[in-house]
Write a protein that holds these residues in place. Sequence first.
Motif, mmCIF file in Angstrom:
data_model
loop_
_atom_site.group_PDB
_atom_site.id
_atom_site.type_symbol
_atom_site.label_atom_id
_atom_site.label_comp_id
_atom_site.label_asym_id
_atom_site.label_seq_id
_atom_site.Cartn_x
_atom_site.Cartn_y
_atom_site.Cartn_z
ATOM 1 N N LYS A 242 3.972 1.157 0.247
ATOM 2 C CA LYS A 242 4.219 2.006 1.403
ATOM 3 C C LYS A 242 2.938 2.745 1.775
ATOM 4 C CE LYS A 242 9.191 2.704 0.953
ATOM 5 N NZ LYS A 242 10.307 3.690 0.927
ATOM 6 N N VAL A 243 2.613 2.702 3.085
ATOM 7 C CA VAL A 243 1.445 3.405 3.605
ATOM 8 C C VAL A 243 1.952 4.536 4.484
ATOM 9 C CG1 VAL A 243 -0.657 3.236 4.973
ATOM 10 C CG2 VAL A 243 0.058 1.306 3.543
ATOM 11 N N ASN A 244 1.714 5.767 4.063
ATOM 12 C CA ASN A 244 2.233 6.940 4.765
ATOM 13 C C ASN A 244 3.738 6.838 4.995
ATOM 14 O OD1 ASN A 244 -0.363 8.116 4.936
ATOM 15 N ND2 ASN A 244 -0.815 6.928 6.781
ATOM 16 N N GLY A 245 4.445 6.285 3.992
ATOM 17 C CA GLY A 245 5.891 6.209 4.047
ATOM 18 C C GLY A 245 6.453 4.968 4.692
ATOM 19 N N GLU A 253 -3.252 -6.095 6.684
ATOM 20 C CA GLU A 253 -4.053 -4.910 6.975
ATOM 21 C C GLU A 253 -3.185 -3.675 7.179
ATOM 22 O OE1 GLU A 253 -6.708 -5.487 10.214
ATOM 23 O OE2 GLU A 253 -8.220 -6.488 8.960
ATOM 24 N N ALA A 254 -3.677 -2.561 6.671
ATOM 25 C CA ALA A 254 -3.059 -1.264 6.912
ATOM 26 C C ALA A 254 -3.975 -0.459 7.813
ATOM 27 C CB ALA A 254 -2.837 -0.521 5.603
ATOM 28 N N THR A 255 -3.403 0.217 8.807
ATOM 29 C CA THR A 255 -4.179 1.038 9.734
ATOM 30 C C THR A 255 -4.140 2.487 9.258
ATOM 31 O OG1 THR A 255 -3.650 -0.439 11.581
ATOM 32 C CG2 THR A 255 -4.417 1.785 12.129
ATOM 33 N N TRP A 256 -5.303 3.132 9.257
ATOM 34 C CA TRP A 256 -5.412 4.482 8.712
ATOM 35 C C TRP A 256 -5.376 5.546 9.801
ATOM 36 C CZ3 TRP A 256 -4.419 3.205 4.130
ATOM 37 C CH2 TRP A 256 -5.051 2.128 3.488
#
Length: 283
Positions: A242-245, A253-256
Motif C-alpha cells: 500500500k502506498v499512502n493507503g 510504478e508508484a506516484t509520489w
Amino acid sequence: MPTIGLDKVYYAKITEDTNGKESYGIPIHLARATEAEISLETYDAEHYSDDSAAFIINDFKKATITLGIDEITKLAAVDLFGTIKDDNGVLISAGEDKSNPVALGFRSKRADGNYEYNWLYRVVFKNPGTSYKTKGDSIEFTTPSLEGTITVRNKVDSNGKHVWRAKAIENDEETSASIINNWFNAVYEGGKDVTLSALTIGNLPLKPSFSSNTISYELTTSDESNVITAAPSDPLATVIIKVNGTTHTSGTEATWNSGANTVSIVVTNGTSTKSYTLKVTKE
C-alpha cells in the motif's frame, strides 16, 4: 543419523521487554568451530502404584554446551561477555562484567550428506579462561573453548510452551527450502516464512541497506514515480503493498506526493504475517 561436521556458528543478541520476553537481533557469525557438545539435565520422577510405575516425569531442566572455536572476536567478547572495548580498540575485562544471553545457531553435516540446522534460543556463556604454551619440538595448537548454559525462552511459542531449541533437516520434504536458505538470516521462531527476499524502489538506495530481517526503511527521491518490487522468500506467501493507503501491485510504478509518503508491505503465509514500512520523501 550420525553427524560428521560442524560449521556456520552464529549468535543473535537478545533484547527483552518489560516482561522478559525475548526478541532477536540479526545473526552475527561467531567463529570457525572445532567441536560442540550438548548435555541435557532433566527433572526425573516416578510414581508407583500396584507395584508398577504409574507415572514417569521427565521434564527439561537446562542444558549445557561446550563449544570449541578458533578465536573470540572483539565484537563477540563485547556482545557475549560484557567486555569493554576502549577507544584504542583494547579489550578491558572487569570484575563487574556480566555475560549476556544470546541465541546460538549452527549446522552439522549428517552421514547422508544433508545438513542438520539448529537454533538454541537462550544461551549464557561463561567468559573463558586462556591457555598459553611455549613452542616445543612440535606444533601444538591452543584454541578457546566456550561453556554455556542453555535455558528455555521466557516467551511462549504458538503452542503455549517455553521452547529451548529448533532443529531442521536439509531436504526434509516437510520443510521448505526457504526455511533452510534463511536459517542464519534470522532466528527461527516458528510459523511459515514471511520474509522478503528482495525490496527495491526503482534504483534508489534504501537506508539502511535491505535485509530480510530489517522491517523499517527510508529514502529520498526527486522522481515523480518509481517502480516498487517486493518479492517474498517463500513463493507461496502473498504480498500486499500500500502506498499512502492505496493498494499497489509489485512491479508497477508508484506516484509520489510532495513531502512524506508511506509505503507499507505485509507478507502473509498461512496464519503468519510480517510487516515492512518505508518512508519515501519526495523533494
